[in-house]
Motif scaffolding. Structure first.
Motif, PDB file in Angstrom:
ATOM      1  N   ASN A  68      10.676  84.547  -5.253  1.00  0.00           N
ATOM      2  CA  ASN A  68       9.744  85.301  -6.101  1.00  0.00           C
ATOM      3  C   ASN A  68       8.422  85.589  -5.409  1.00  0.00           C
ATOM      4  O   ASN A  68       7.817  86.637  -5.607  1.00  0.00           O
ATOM      5  CB  ASN A  68       9.458  84.528  -7.395  1.00  0.00           C
ATOM      6  N   LYS A  69       7.971  84.630  -4.604  1.00  0.00           N
ATOM      7  CA  LYS A  69       6.661  84.767  -3.975  1.00  0.00           C
ATOM      8  C   LYS A  69       6.625  83.936  -2.705  1.00  0.00           C
ATOM      9  O   LYS A  69       7.198  82.855  -2.647  1.00  0.00           O
ATOM     10  CB  LYS A  69       5.562  84.297  -4.941  1.00  0.00           C
ATOM     11  N   VAL A  70       5.949  84.452  -1.691  1.00  0.00           N
ATOM     12  CA  VAL A  70       5.726  83.720  -0.449  1.00  0.00           C
ATOM     13  C   VAL A  70       4.226  83.604  -0.243  1.00  0.00           C
ATOM     14  O   VAL A  70       3.504  84.608  -0.294  1.00  0.00           O
ATOM     15  CB  VAL A  70       6.368  84.436   0.762  1.00  0.00           C
ATOM     16  N   GLU A  71       3.735  82.385  -0.049  1.00  0.00           N
ATOM     17  CA  GLU A  71       2.306  82.189   0.165  1.00  0.00           C
ATOM     18  C   GLU A  71       1.928  82.663   1.565  1.00  0.00           C
ATOM     19  O   GLU A  71       2.497  82.209   2.561  1.00  0.00           O
ATOM     20  CB  GLU A  71       1.943  80.714  -0.011  1.00  0.00           C
ATOM     21  N   SER A  72       0.981  83.565   1.627  1.00  0.00           N
ATOM     22  CA  SER A  72       0.571  84.169   2.895  1.00  0.00           C
ATOM     23  C   SER A  72       0.097  83.105   3.884  1.00  0.00           C
ATOM     24  O   SER A  72      -0.670  82.200   3.538  1.00  0.00           O
ATOM     25  CB  SER A  72      -0.551  85.179   2.648  1.00  0.00           C
TER      26      SER A  72
ATOM     27  N   LEU B  91       7.553  70.945  -3.832  1.00  0.00           N
ATOM     28  CA  LEU B  91       6.135  70.616  -3.970  1.00  0.00           C
ATOM     29  C   LEU B  91       5.733  70.424  -5.423  1.00  0.00           C
ATOM     30  O   LEU B  91       4.928  69.558  -5.746  1.00  0.00           O
ATOM     31  CB  LEU B  91       5.281  71.724  -3.341  1.00  0.00           C
ATOM     32  N   ASN B  92       6.306  71.260  -6.295  1.00  0.00           N
ATOM     33  CA  ASN B  92       5.922  71.188  -7.708  1.00  0.00           C
ATOM     34  C   ASN B  92       6.958  71.910  -8.554  1.00  0.00           C
ATOM     35  O   ASN B  92       7.629  72.829  -8.080  1.00  0.00           O
ATOM     36  CB  ASN B  92       4.545  71.822  -7.916  1.00  0.00           C
ATOM     37  N   VAL B  93       7.085  71.483  -9.802  1.00  0.00           N
ATOM     38  CA  VAL B  93       7.974  72.130 -10.766  1.00  0.00           C
ATOM     39  C   VAL B  93       7.157  72.418 -12.019  1.00  0.00           C
ATOM     40  O   VAL B  93       6.631  71.497 -12.653  1.00  0.00           O
ATOM     41  CB  VAL B  93       9.180  71.240 -11.124  1.00  0.00           C
ATOM     42  N   ASP B  94       7.020  73.698 -12.367  1.00  0.00           N
ATOM     43  CA  ASP B  94       6.236  74.103 -13.533  1.00  0.00           C
ATOM     44  C   ASP B  94       7.154  74.693 -14.593  1.00  0.00           C
ATOM     45  O   ASP B  94       7.951  75.595 -14.307  1.00  0.00           O
ATOM     46  CB  ASP B  94       5.193  75.157 -13.146  1.00  0.00           C
TER      47      ASP B  94
ATOM     48  N   THR C 119       1.748  80.738   5.245  1.00  0.00           N
ATOM     49  CA  THR C 119       2.403  79.434   5.143  1.00  0.00           C
ATOM     50  C   THR C 119       3.913  79.631   5.075  1.00  0.00           C
ATOM     51  O   THR C 119       4.409  80.757   5.048  1.00  0.00           O
ATOM     52  CB  THR C 119       1.955  78.666   3.882  1.00  0.00           C
ATOM     53  N   SER C 120       4.622  78.525   5.017  1.00  0.00           N
ATOM     54  CA  SER C 120       6.073  78.575   4.806  1.00  0.00           C
ATOM     55  C   SER C 120       6.415  78.106   3.393  1.00  0.00           C
ATOM     56  O   SER C 120       7.528  77.663   3.132  1.00  0.00           O
ATOM     57  CB  SER C 120       6.790  77.702   5.842  1.00  0.00           C
ATOM     58  N   ASN C 121       5.440  78.204   2.487  1.00  0.00           N
ATOM     59  CA  ASN C 121       5.654  77.838   1.089  1.00  0.00           C
ATOM     60  C   ASN C 121       6.122  79.058   0.299  1.00  0.00           C
ATOM     61  O   ASN C 121       5.638  80.175   0.513  1.00  0.00           O
ATOM     62  CB  ASN C 121       4.366  77.308   0.459  1.00  0.00           C
ATOM     63  N   PHE C 122       7.047  78.830  -0.624  1.00  0.00           N
ATOM     64  CA  PHE C 122       7.533  79.933  -1.444  1.00  0.00           C
ATOM     65  C   PHE C 122       7.908  79.427  -2.832  1.00  0.00           C
ATOM     66  O   PHE C 122       7.958  78.220  -3.080  1.00  0.00           O
ATOM     67  CB  PHE C 122       8.728  80.625  -0.782  1.00  0.00           C
TER      68      PHE C 122
ATOM     69  N   GLN D 149       8.334  73.925   0.052  1.00  0.00           N
ATOM     70  CA  GLN D 149       7.799  74.050   1.411  1.00  0.00           C
ATOM     71  C   GLN D 149       8.944  73.977   2.405  1.00  0.00           C
ATOM     72  O   GLN D 149       9.630  72.958   2.508  1.00  0.00           O
ATOM     73  CB  GLN D 149       6.788  72.950   1.712  1.00  0.00           C
ATOM     74  N   ALA D 150       9.149  75.062   3.128  1.00  0.00           N
ATOM     75  CA  ALA D 150      10.181  75.117   4.162  1.00  0.00           C
ATOM     76  C   ALA D 150       9.546  74.809   5.514  1.00  0.00           C
ATOM     77  O   ALA D 150       8.325  74.875   5.666  1.00  0.00           O
ATOM     78  CB  ALA D 150      10.823  76.502   4.183  1.00  0.00           C
ATOM     79  N   PRO D 151      10.349  74.474   6.516  1.00  0.00           N
ATOM     80  CA  PRO D 151       9.795  74.292   7.863  1.00  0.00           C
ATOM     81  C   PRO D 151       9.148  75.583   8.362  1.00  0.00           C
ATOM     82  O   PRO D 151       9.609  76.683   8.045  1.00  0.00           O
ATOM     83  CB  PRO D 151      11.024  73.931   8.702  1.00  0.00           C
ATOM     84  N   ALA D 152       8.093  75.453   9.140  1.00  0.00           N
ATOM     85  CA  ALA D 152       7.359  76.623   9.626  1.00  0.00           C
ATOM     86  C   ALA D 152       8.259  77.582  10.404  1.00  0.00           C
ATOM     87  O   ALA D 152       8.073  78.797  10.355  1.00  0.00           O
ATOM     88  CB  ALA D 152       6.189  76.170  10.496  1.00  0.00           C
ATOM     89  N   LYS D 153       9.265  77.042  11.108  1.00  0.00           N
ATOM     90  CA  LYS D 153      10.133  77.890  11.932  1.00  0.00           C
ATOM     91  C   LYS D 153      10.946  78.880  11.102  1.00  0.00           C
ATOM     92  O   LYS D 153      11.464  79.866  11.633  1.00  0.00           O
ATOM     93  CB  LYS D 153      11.076  77.024  12.762  1.00  0.00           C
ATOM     94  N   LEU D 154      11.068  78.631   9.789  1.00  0.00           N
ATOM     95  CA  LEU D 154      11.848  79.526   8.932  1.00  0.00           C
ATOM     96  C   LEU D 154      10.975  80.507   8.159  1.00  0.00           C
ATOM     97  O   LEU D 154      11.490  81.322   7.396  1.00  0.00           O
ATOM     98  CB  LEU D 154      12.680  78.703   7.937  1.00  0.00           C
ATOM     99  N   SER D 155       9.664  80.453   8.367  1.00  0.00           N
ATOM    100  CA  SER D 155       8.757  81.289   7.576  1.00  0.00           C
ATOM    101  C   SER D 155       9.041  82.778   7.756  1.00  0.00           C
ATOM    102  O   SER D 155       8.866  83.570   6.826  1.00  0.00           O
ATOM    103  CB  SER D 155       7.301  80.977   7.931  1.00  0.00           C
ATOM    104  N   ARG D 156       9.476  83.182   8.948  1.00  0.00           N
ATOM    105  CA  ARG D 156       9.712  84.612   9.197  1.00  0.00           C
ATOM    106  C   ARG D 156      10.895  85.157   8.402  1.00  0.00           C
ATOM    107  O   ARG D 156      11.050  86.372   8.268  1.00  0.00           O
ATOM    108  CB  ARG D 156       9.935  84.857  10.690  1.00  0.00           C
ATOM    109  N   TYR D 157      11.744  84.272   7.888  1.00  0.00           N
ATOM    110  CA  TYR D 157      12.893  84.716   7.095  1.00  0.00           C
ATOM    111  C   TYR D 157      12.599  84.757   5.599  1.00  0.00           C
ATOM    112  O   TYR D 157      13.436  85.201   4.818  1.00  0.00           O
ATOM    113  CB  TYR D 157      14.081  83.780   7.318  1.00  0.00           C
ATOM    114  N   LEU D 158      11.441  84.251   5.200  1.00  0.00           N
ATOM    115  CA  LEU D 158      11.107  84.188   3.777  1.00  0.00           C
ATOM    116  C   LEU D 158      10.488  85.513   3.349  1.00  0.00           C
ATOM    117  O   LEU D 158       9.357  85.835   3.711  1.00  0.00           O
ATOM    118  CB  LEU D 158      10.143  83.030   3.511  1.00  0.00           C
TER     119      LEU D 158
END
Length: 210
Positions: free
Chosen positions: A148-152, A109-112, A154-157, A123-132
């Motif tokens: 480092n961080k998982v966005e509450s 999604l972005n590189v800072d 969502t499946s973004n990390f 952004q990972a597929p929603a089906k994998l969110s439980r493993y993040l």
């Protein structure tokens, strides 16, 4: 098995598309121990088998199943690849246990840039969110990294990449929209299966009357 510590950056010299599979010619100078036909290599985190060896290059074949789950089918000649040889039983486990079995594609999604470090939003597929899980291990294109961080909700990390990893892997080519291979920690999947075993169909009972 692999450890997620990339050993070389290789170049995709040629990619040949067949009906449902792909053959790749990969340019790579020899390792300290030369490659042999049948060796396993993780290429962008995908476990593949060396099928042919040429001067400073080798070939691998990619099955339809692998193409459906990875970014290999979308590559073009000239692109760079992460490369890691299978680890030995007596070698150091410097990263984490990586099987080379990709779970799915994810999108950058972005590189800072933060001083000399790089924070990557994925952004990972929603089906994998439980493993993040925060501070858990994850393999991105075969690179062993820490979540480092998982966005509450969502499946973004996020992962953070140090300068050495940035320079010694294909991570330096990442940009928004890049499709990357991700492999979830195998232990997380085993624990889930043990805690929530699937319900099996009850076998039919066969009665024999004599």
């Amino acid at each position: 098995m692999f450890t997620g510590i990339i050993q070389k950056i290789a170049e995709l010299k040629e990619i040949r598309f067949f009906d449902k599979s792909v053959e790749m010619l990969i340019g790579c100078e020899n390792f300290k121990t030369p490659l042999q036909i049948g060796d396993s290599l993780a290429i962008n985190g995908v476990c593949l088998t060396v099928t042919e060896i040429e001067t400073n290059s080798f070939k691998v074949q990619v099955s339809p199943e692998t193409l459906s789950r990875t970014n290999l089918g979308g590559l073009e000649a000239g692109q760079l690849l992460n490369l890691e040889r299978a680890c030995r039983a007596d070698s150091f486990l410097n990263g984490h246990i990586v099987q080379g079995h990709i779970d799915s594609l994810a999108e950058i999604l972005n590189v800072d840039a933060i001083e000399d470090y790089f924070r990557i939003h994925i952004q990972a597929p929603a089906k994998l969110s439980r493993y993040l899980v925060e501070k858990a291990s994850i393999a991105i294109d075969g690179i062993s990294l820490t979540v480092n961080k998982v966005e509450s909700g969502t499946s973004n990390f996020e992962v953070m990449i140090i300068p050495h990893t940035w320079e010694q892997t294909i991570a330096h080519a990442y940009h928004p929209g890049t499709q990357v291979n991700i492999e979830i920690d195998i232990f997380a999947k085993y624990v889930e299966k043990l805690l929530h075993p699937p319900k099996l169909n009850k076998p039919e009972t066969l009665w024999v009357v004599g």
